[in-house]
Motif scaffolding. Structure first.
Motif, short mmCIF file in Angstrom:
data_model
loop_
_atom_site.label_atom_id
_atom_site.label_comp_id
_atom_site.label_asym_id
_atom_site.label_seq_id
_atom_site.Cartn_x
_atom_site.Cartn_y
_atom_site.Cartn_z
N LEU A 181 41.62 41.55 44.20
CA LEU A 181 40.31 41.25 43.90
C LEU A 181 40.48 40.51 42.57
CD1 LEU A 181 37.49 41.71 43.61
CD2 LEU A 181 37.84 43.88 42.42
N LEU A 182 41.51 40.93 41.50
CA LEU A 182 41.51 40.07 40.32
C LEU A 182 42.03 38.47 40.83
CD1 LEU A 182 43.57 42.59 38.32
CD2 LEU A 182 41.24 42.20 38.64
N GLN A 183 42.62 38.40 41.91
CA GLN A 183 43.43 37.21 42.49
C GLN A 183 41.84 36.35 42.85
OE1 GLN A 183 46.16 37.47 45.14
NE2 GLN A 183 47.92 37.60 43.43
N GLY A 184 41.09 37.09 43.12
CA GLY A 184 39.75 36.22 43.72
C GLY A 184 38.92 35.90 42.50
N LEU A 185 39.17 36.28 41.27
CA LEU A 185 38.55 35.98 40.28
C LEU A 185 38.93 34.24 39.74
CD1 LEU A 185 38.36 39.11 38.34
CD2 LEU A 185 36.55 38.22 39.44
N ALA A 186 39.92 34.03 40.20
CA ALA A 186 40.28 32.56 39.64
C ALA A 186 39.07 31.51 39.51
CB ALA A 186 41.19 31.88 40.75
N GLY A 187 38.96 31.14 38.31
CA GLY A 187 37.86 30.09 38.04
C GLY A 187 36.76 30.80 37.50
N TYR A 190 42.43 46.91 31.52
CA TYR A 190 41.19 46.91 32.36
C TYR A 190 40.76 45.51 32.52
CZ TYR A 190 36.25 48.03 33.89
OH TYR A 190 34.95 48.26 34.38
N VAL A 191 40.23 45.19 33.68
CA VAL A 191 39.60 43.74 33.94
C VAL A 191 38.17 43.97 34.21
CG1 VAL A 191 39.87 41.56 35.27
CG2 VAL A 191 41.80 42.76 34.58
N HIS A 192 37.30 43.35 33.17
CA HIS A 192 35.85 43.35 33.74
C HIS A 192 35.73 42.41 34.91
CE1 HIS A 192 34.91 45.59 29.97
NE2 HIS A 192 36.09 44.97 29.63
N ILE A 193 35.01 42.96 36.11
CA ILE A 193 34.69 42.04 37.23
C ILE A 193 33.21 41.73 36.82
CG2 ILE A 193 34.18 41.98 39.61
CD1 ILE A 193 37.00 42.79 38.95
N PRO A 194 32.81 40.63 36.72
CA PRO A 194 31.46 39.83 36.43
C PRO A 194 30.57 40.56 37.66
CG PRO A 194 32.91 38.05 36.58
CD PRO A 194 33.88 39.32 37.07
N ASN A 223 46.62 47.69 23.66
CA ASN A 223 46.74 47.48 22.05
C ASN A 223 45.56 47.57 21.65
OD1 ASN A 223 45.99 44.92 22.38
ND2 ASN A 223 47.77 44.26 21.10
N GLU A 224 44.25 48.02 22.32
CA GLU A 224 42.90 47.89 21.83
C GLU A 224 42.55 46.29 21.70
OE1 GLU A 224 41.42 50.75 22.16
OE2 GLU A 224 43.22 51.60 22.47
N SER A 225 43.14 45.31 22.02
CA SER A 225 42.34 43.97 21.64
C SER A 225 41.63 43.59 23.15
CB SER A 225 43.57 43.08 21.25
OG SER A 225 44.55 43.00 22.30
N THR A 226 41.02 42.50 23.16
CA THR A 226 40.55 42.08 24.25
C THR A 226 40.70 40.42 24.26
OG1 THR A 226 38.30 41.53 23.17
CG2 THR A 226 38.62 43.75 24.38
N ALA A 227 40.83 39.82 25.67
CA ALA A 227 40.77 38.32 25.77
C ALA A 227 39.77 38.08 26.65
CB ALA A 227 42.21 38.07 26.14
N ARG A 228 39.03 37.10 26.34
CA ARG A 228 37.83 36.63 27.44
C ARG A 228 38.15 35.28 27.48
NH1 ARG A 228 33.10 37.90 29.54
NH2 ARG A 228 31.49 36.41 29.82
N THR A 246 34.87 39.27 48.14
CA THR A 246 35.81 38.47 47.39
C THR A 246 37.48 39.01 47.91
OG1 THR A 246 34.89 38.25 45.20
CG2 THR A 246 37.09 38.34 45.19
N ILE A 247 37.59 40.36 48.26
CA ILE A 247 38.40 41.11 48.78
C ILE A 247 38.84 40.43 50.12
CG2 ILE A 247 39.71 43.23 49.61
CD1 ILE A 247 38.38 44.54 47.20
N GLU A 248 37.94 40.37 50.92
CA GLU A 248 38.11 40.14 52.31
C GLU A 248 38.38 38.52 52.41
OE1 GLU A 248 34.32 40.62 54.00
OE2 GLU A 248 34.83 42.77 54.50
N SER A 249 37.87 37.47 51.46
CA SER A 249 38.29 36.23 51.37
C SER A 249 39.64 36.00 51.05
CB SER A 249 37.25 35.52 50.30
OG SER A 249 37.78 34.39 50.18
N GLN A 250 40.00 36.82 50.17
CA GLN A 250 41.59 36.84 49.30
C GLN A 250 42.75 37.08 50.56
OE1 GLN A 250 40.55 34.64 47.05
NE2 GLN A 250 42.80 35.22 46.36
N LEU A 251 42.19 38.55 51.29
CA LEU A 251 43.17 38.80 52.25
C LEU A 251 43.26 37.73 53.43
CD1 LEU A 251 42.14 42.68 52.42
CD2 LEU A 251 44.34 41.67 51.63
N ALA A 252 41.95 37.14 53.75
CA ALA A 252 41.92 36.05 54.62
C ALA A 252 43.00 34.78 54.33
CB ALA A 252 40.72 35.47 55.05
#
Length: 126
Positions: free
Chosen positions: A29-35, A90-94, A44-49, A102-108
């Motif tokens: 699922l995370l790989q499907g977030l490319a782009g 944690y990764v926030h899913i938009p 460490n309690e920090s965030t990156a966006r 997304t999962i089905e597409s990446q598995l394909a």
């Protein structure tokens, strides 16, 4: 350098082991977030966006155009950032991402890489 919109999935999944790990975990699922632009909370309690460039089977994440907030609230803008999987909390899913699609597409994509042309398979028959 490859663009985040690149559909060349083989560069992400280099080995049989990585494809197997990806195929059997939610990292697909995370790989499907490319782009996509997303936020990654770190241990460490920090965030990156930033915009996801790449996620490998070990959940190592590369982001570009990053707004990094440390645990004290200080902001830093970075052109590129690499986050090791062990530091991801944690990764926030938009909201607009259809998780199932997304999962089905990446598995394909993984299965297309796994099956070579002319019927040759990645694993030898026993």
């Amino acid at each position: 350098m490859e663009s985040p919109e690149s559909s060349d999935f083989t560069g992400v999944l280099n080995s049989i082991q990585e494809r197997t790990i990806t195929e059997n975990s939610m990292v697909v699922l995370l790989q499907g977030l490319a782009g996509q632009v997303t936020t990654v909370d770190l241990r460490n309690e920090s965030t990156a966006r930033g915009r996801v460039l790449n996620v490998d089977a070990y959940m190592n994440v590369r982001l570009k155009d990053v707004l990094y907030r440390d645990r004290h609230g200080r902001l830093v803008e970075l052109a590129d950032m690499f986050i090791t999987g062990r530091n991801v909390r944690y990764v926030h899913i938009p909201d607009h991402v259809d998780i199932i699609q997304t999962i089905e597409s990446q598995l394909a994509k993984i299965h297309r890489v796994r099956n070579f042309s002319k019927g040759r398979k990645e694993y030898a028959k026993k």
